[in-house]
Each structure stands twice: as structure tokens, then as C-alpha cells.
Write a protein that holds these residues in place. Structure first.
Motif, mmCIF file in Angstrom:
data_model
loop_
_atom_site.group_PDB
_atom_site.id
_atom_site.type_symbol
_atom_site.label_atom_id
_atom_site.label_comp_id
_atom_site.label_asym_id
_atom_site.label_seq_id
_atom_site.Cartn_x
_atom_site.Cartn_y
_atom_site.Cartn_z
ATOM 1 N N GLU A 46 3.698 56.861 11.727
ATOM 2 C CA GLU A 46 2.280 56.828 10.301
ATOM 3 C C GLU A 46 2.319 58.277 9.830
ATOM 4 N N ALA A 47 3.459 59.305 9.722
ATOM 5 C CA ALA A 47 3.302 60.224 9.173
ATOM 6 C C ALA A 47 4.666 59.843 7.984
ATOM 7 N N ALA A 48 5.756 58.942 8.784
ATOM 8 C CA ALA A 48 6.841 58.645 8.294
ATOM 9 C C ALA A 48 6.461 57.179 7.505
ATOM 10 N N ILE B 267 13.791 58.917 12.031
ATOM 11 C CA ILE B 267 11.811 59.571 12.461
ATOM 12 C C ILE B 267 12.108 59.521 14.107
ATOM 13 N N ARG C 271 2.227 58.160 18.244
ATOM 14 C CA ARG C 271 1.925 57.457 17.257
ATOM 15 C C ARG C 271 2.427 58.077 15.524
ATOM 16 N N GLY C 272 1.776 59.608 15.575
ATOM 17 C CA GLY C 272 1.647 60.085 14.485
ATOM 18 C C GLY C 272 2.536 60.419 13.692
ATOM 19 N N GLN C 273 3.851 60.790 13.867
ATOM 20 C CA GLN C 273 5.734 60.436 13.600
ATOM 21 C C GLN C 273 5.459 59.173 12.915
#
Lengths: 309, 268
Positions: A185-187, A201, A181-183
Motif C-alpha cells: 500500500e505504501a508503494a 519492495i 500488505r502495508g508495504q
């Protein structure tokens, strides 16, 4: 070994390695069995290797091979496109699309492909006429007899494609869910739109998890197309059958079909190896490696060695 | 719409229009009320450190600022604009996803788990936003990325993949990635909590440089020493409310509230 005389050789690096006795027994039994199989292959006249050679490149066999490949390509294309849509529906929060996609996957995964194939082929028994018009019994704009539209070929690609979509949906969903999920969120945090985040991503990372099982699906699709012989579509198997129904050389012609299936699946195996290597460039290979992928890796690395020699 | 010109005049009058304005922010998870009305203003160039026990809602508040978490009440404005909303006929209306993305682009975020894009090199991680979102030229973005890598002490590591870097190095790349967007505000969500103790220092040193350089930042952390040395203001959150706030020497050395004292006592 002269180990006791020269003490500088008392070193693990040149220690005598103990082999497990059962390893040798196992290898001996396997060699014996393999030898017997080879012996039988060459000495049993009923294999009819001369007949195999005669029909290997026969015109109708080649056409059948072409049909098998065509069915594989079309069914996989339908399967992947529809599979992506189904996977996204299943992962969405849409209260209608989500259960519908789940139902579709449940139905197509839960019934035999062979029955679905015969069902599609006999669609005219259910709906003698197909029409385009307003749903729920409204006026129709165009109509045609089902049998003219749903040919054996259309029944085959519909059935194989719709089936594949259910399987691909689960593979694609698994791949997409494997991206942390962090990927996402970072995007989002650097201002990527949902679409951009998906294709820049999430998807590239999910591909590492999607490609290997998709390769397996393609290989399994090549073999599944043999089912269409029951609805008299002239694929590789049906073409072989058509010949042995005339000359009764059943075994040699089945061998001809098997040789071509093996050629195609082996080529696909090699292709899959290179695609996997491409997508694994920044990360470890995914999850548990199946025996088949490991074998194909060994096979491919041996080829590399052979090429260097 | 009609209040737009007024705000411009206001901004001209006092140049310290807050970069971040949080007004009565509320957030619930099921029955649990995590944020019970947080009011916070952060001025341009200010560095604010949010302290508080685990589960106090400080990370949730930070995630509400750029709408990674959807708040249930209140209002959040960055540079005078609601982050995910627009005002129409006296009500807030959600903006479409593309517009939300555009507004998020001016809020940088540094995550506890770094969240570098694992399939991209360090350089690609840093330039993905400027090129793909802001539409800058790749050559310009690459040049800026090189500068930023130098700033965070990782010059020459452009071609490395995240997994080839230590946690501290990954986090510094993540900081460079956030800065590459030239954000009005950078949020740090426990940036050192996932790091081995010996790697914490290098990340904090980088953040201190940024605070000294006038970056507007809100930092959620457990590093009291960082708050003491780099913060202009310390905010102590507990139980979903701001218990106490003020300059670090006041809040840290002479806390007024018993909950602040109890919390700080654990770090002595």
C-alpha cells in the motif's frame, strides 16, 4: 575453592556452576559410540579405503559428478522460473490460472518423483509420436518419434524441474505472503506501478523468507538427482554402480559417491550461510531456524575462529 | 475531452479550485454499507480534520481517495481529475495500472502503521519515490531528503533502518517520504494511533508545522486537541455520512448535532 575465606569472592560472577550429571553421561556414551565407529572405519578391511582412493578421482566418476551438477543446475533453474510463475498464478484472482496452478502443485507434490521419472522416460509408450500443430486434432506442422526427443537426459530434467517447480511455488508463495500488505500500500501510495512495487519492495523483502528454504531445496536436489540412475543416465551414482558391477567393490564405490555428494552439499551449505547473512542485514533471521541451518552457522563461525587463529 | 478548456478558464476565474472533490462517495463491504454518500471539498492550503467514532467509515473514506480501497459509487477528483478514471463518451473508464500509479503519485499518504520499507534505509525510503517514480536525479533527491529530515526533526538519521527508530521517528520519516513527492494533497490515516502516548506529541508537532506552512491535508485522527489547533475545518463522520462540518471552534465547542455532542463528550 577458597570461597569461605575471602568474602569478596562471594559473588555470582565466580560461582561454581553445577553441571547436570546426565550431561556428562550423555557425552560419555556419545564419545564411546563415536570412538567405536572410528575404530571400525579403520580396522574393517571391507571398507576398502585403498579402493576408495583409487576411484575417488577416476575419470568416469568425475564425469558422473559433472552430470549430477549439470542436472542440479538445470532442474533448479526450471524449478525457480516455473515456480515464480506458478506462485503468481496461485496468488492471482484469475479464476482459471489459480485452480490450474493449485492442481499442478497438488499433482506433482502428491506423486513420487521416482514414478514420474520412469513415466517421463516411458512417454513413448503413451504417445509414440510427438507433433506440433493445431490443438484438438487439427493439422500438424512437424512431428518426430517420442524416443528421439525424450532422451534419458530430457526425461530427467523435465521430471526434476517440473517437480521442483511445485515445491518452489509453495516456498515463493509463502515468501511473498509474508510481506505485509502495508508495504504494498505504501508503494502504491507513492505512485509505484504494480511491477515496480513487486521488484523494488515486495520481492527483496520476500527473499529473506525464500532464500533459506531454497538453499535446502538445492541441497536436496543434488541428492534427488541420484534417482536418474534408474533410467541409466550416467550421473555420480550410476557411474559408481557401473564400476562396481564390473569389479564387485560395491561398498568402496558407494563411499566414493557419498564423499562427492558430501563435498558438494557442504560447499552449498557454506554458500547458503553467506547469502542468508546478506539478505538478513536489516532484519532478524526469519521464523524458526532448523537444526541444519543452526549447525551450518556453528560450522561457519568455527571456521571464522580457525581463520583468525 | 471537450470540457477540458472550460475547466482551465474556471480555474483562472477563481483560484480556489478545490484540490480534492469527493462527490457522493459510497462503499460497501459485503452487506454492510460503510460510506453512504460522502461529499467533501478541500481547498488548496486547507487542513481538514475528520473526526468520528471507530467504524464510522472515516479511514475507509481516506483510503478511497487514493483508491487503496475501491469505492462502489460516487466520484473522486484530485485537482479536477478523476483519480483512477478517465471520462470517455459520457462514462467513467478505469485507467490502466501505470496511469493510476502516476495519478496516485500526487497524493501523499501517511499510514497508521507507518509502513516504511523495512529493507531500505531512511534515505532510501524517502528517495525511492522521487528517483524511481518521478525520475529525479539521485543527487537532487538526496539533497531534498536531507532538507525534509531536518524539517521533521531527524537530521542525520539518513543511514538508519526503520526498525532502529522509535515509532514516532518512523512516522516522521513516513511524513518526509510523503512530502518528498511534492504532493498536491497529503492524507493522514490515524497517524498517531499506533504510537506510545509519549511519542504522539512529536508527530503532531510536525503535522502542525506542515498545516501552518500551507500543506493541503486531510487528517483522520482521534486527537481533538490537534483538530482544535491545526484544522481549518473539522468534519464529523458517523454511520457513513457527514453529520456536521465547520470551523473547529464551531464543531468542537458548539456542536449542533446530538451525535457530535455524544462523541465529543467522551474526550472531556
Amino acid at each position: 575453592m577458597m570461597m569461605t575465606e575471602r568474602t569478596e569472592h562471594l559473588d555470582i560472577s565466580n560461582a561454581h556452576r553445577k553441571r547436570h550429571p546426565w550431561q556428562i553421561v550423555g557425552a560419555a556414551v556419545a564419545l564411546l559410540l563415536a570412538g567405536q565407529v572410528v575404530y571400525l572405519l579403520f580396522t574393517t578391511p571391507n571398507f576398502g579405503w585403498d579402493v576408495v582412493a583409487t576411484y575417488l578421482f577416476e575419470k568416469s566418476i568425475m564425469r558422473g559428478l559433472g552430470m549430477t551438477l549439470l542436472l542440479t543446475v538445470i532442474a533448479m533453474t526450471i524449478g525457480i522460473i516455473l515456480g515464480v510463475i506458478l506462485a503468481l498464478c496461485r496468488m492471482s484472482d484469475n479464476p482459471v490460472l489459480k485452480p490450474l496452478a493449485a492442481f499442478y502443485i497438488w499433482f506433482f507434490r502428491g506423486t513420487p518423483t521416482l514414478i514420474q521419472l520412469i513415466f517421463f522416460y516411458n512417454l513413448s509408450a503413451l504417445f509414440p509420436v510427438l507433433a506440433v500443430g493445431v490443438p484438438f486434432g487439427g493439422p500438424t506442422f512437424a512431428e518426430a518419434p517420442t524416443n528421439r526427443i525424450v532422451t534419458a537426459f530430457l526425461a530427467a530434467i523435465l521430471c526434476l524441474g517440473l517437480n521442483e517447480a511445485a515445491l518452489m511455488a509453495e516456498i515463493i508463495r509463502g515468501g511473498l505472503m509474508s510481506v505485509k500488505r502495508g508495504q504494498r500500500e505504501a508503494a502504491a501510495a507513492i505512485g509505484m506501478s504494480p511491477f515496480r512495487s513487486f521488484h523494488r519492495i515486495v520481492l527483496p523483502q520476500a527473499m529473506r523468507f525464500i532464500i533459506p528454504p531454497t538453499g535446502n531445496q538445492v541441497i536436496s536436489m543434488v541428492k534427488s538427482t541420484a534417482l536418474v540412475s534408474v533410467i541409466a543416465l550416467a550421473d555420480l551414482l550410476y557411474s559408481a554402480q557401473a564400476i562396481y558391477n564390473r569389479n564387485f567393490e560395491t561398498i568402496p564405490l558407494l563411499i566414493v559417491a557419498c564423499i562427492w555428494y558430501l563435498v558438494v552439499t557442504s560447499l552449498l551449505n557454506i554458500g547458503q550461510h553467506f547469502i542468508e547473512r546478506h539478505y538478513g542485514k536489516s532484519d532478524q533471521p526469519t521464523g524458526g531456524t532448523s537444526l541444519r541451518t543452526r549447525l551450518s552457522r556453528i560450522f561457519a563461525s568455527q571456521k571464522e575462529v580457525a581463520a583468525r587463529v | 475531452m471537450s470540457d477540458q478548456p472550460k475547466r482551465t478558464i474556471e480555474a483562472k476565474q477563481h483560484t480556489t479550485e478545490p484540490v480534492l472533490q469527493a462527490i457522493g462517495v459510497e462503499k460497501r463491504f459485503g452487506d454492510a454499507s460503510v460510506l453512504k454518500g460522502i461529499d467533501l471539498e478541500v481547498a488548496e492550503g486547507e487542513s481538514v480534520v475528520i473526526l468520528g467514532p471507530s467504524g464510522s467509515g472515516k479511514s475507509t473514506f481516506l483510503r478511497c481517495v487514493n483508491l487503496l480501497e475501491q469505492p462502489d459509487g460516487g466520484r473522486i477528483l484530485v485537482k479536477g481529475q478523476d483519480v483512477g478514471y478517465t471520462v470517455k463518451r459520457g462514462r467513467l473508464h478505469q485507467v490502466p495500472p501505470r496511469e493510476l500509479a502516476r495519478r496516485r503519485a500526487q497524493i501523499g499518504m501517511v499510514f497508521q502503521q507507518f509502513n516504511l520499507f523495512s529493507h531500505m534505509t531512511v534515505l532510501e525510503n524517502i528517495t525511492e519515490g522521487p528517483v524511481g517514480v518521478l525520475g529525479r536525479k539521485r543527487s537532487d533527491a538526496n539533497g531534498r531528503a536531507t532538507e525534509l529530515l531536518e524539517l521533521v526533526g531527524l537530521a542525520g538519521r539518513e543511514k538508519a533502518y526503520p526498525e532502529q527508530l522509535s515509532g514516532g521517528q518512523q512516522q516522521r520519516v513516513a511524513i518526509a517520504r510523503a512530502l518528498a513527492m511534492d504532493p498536491a494533497l497529503v492524507l493522514f490515516d490515524e497517524p498517531t494511533s499506533a504510537l506510545d502516548p509519549e511519542l504522539v506529541g512529536e508527530v503532531l508537532a510536525t503535522m502542525r508545522t506542515l498545516a501552518d506552512g500551507g500543506l493541503t491535508m486531510v487528517v483522520v485522527t482521534h486527537e481533538i486537541s490537534f483538530a482544535r489547533e491545526a484544522a481549518d475545518r473539522v468534519v464529523f463522520i458517523d454511520g457513513g455520512v457527514i453529520v456536521e462540518e465547520g470551523p473547529p471552534e464551531k464543531v468542537l465547542d458548539n456542536p449542533q448535532h446530538v451525535r457530535t455532542r455524544e462523541f465529543l463528550a467522551r474526550f472531556l
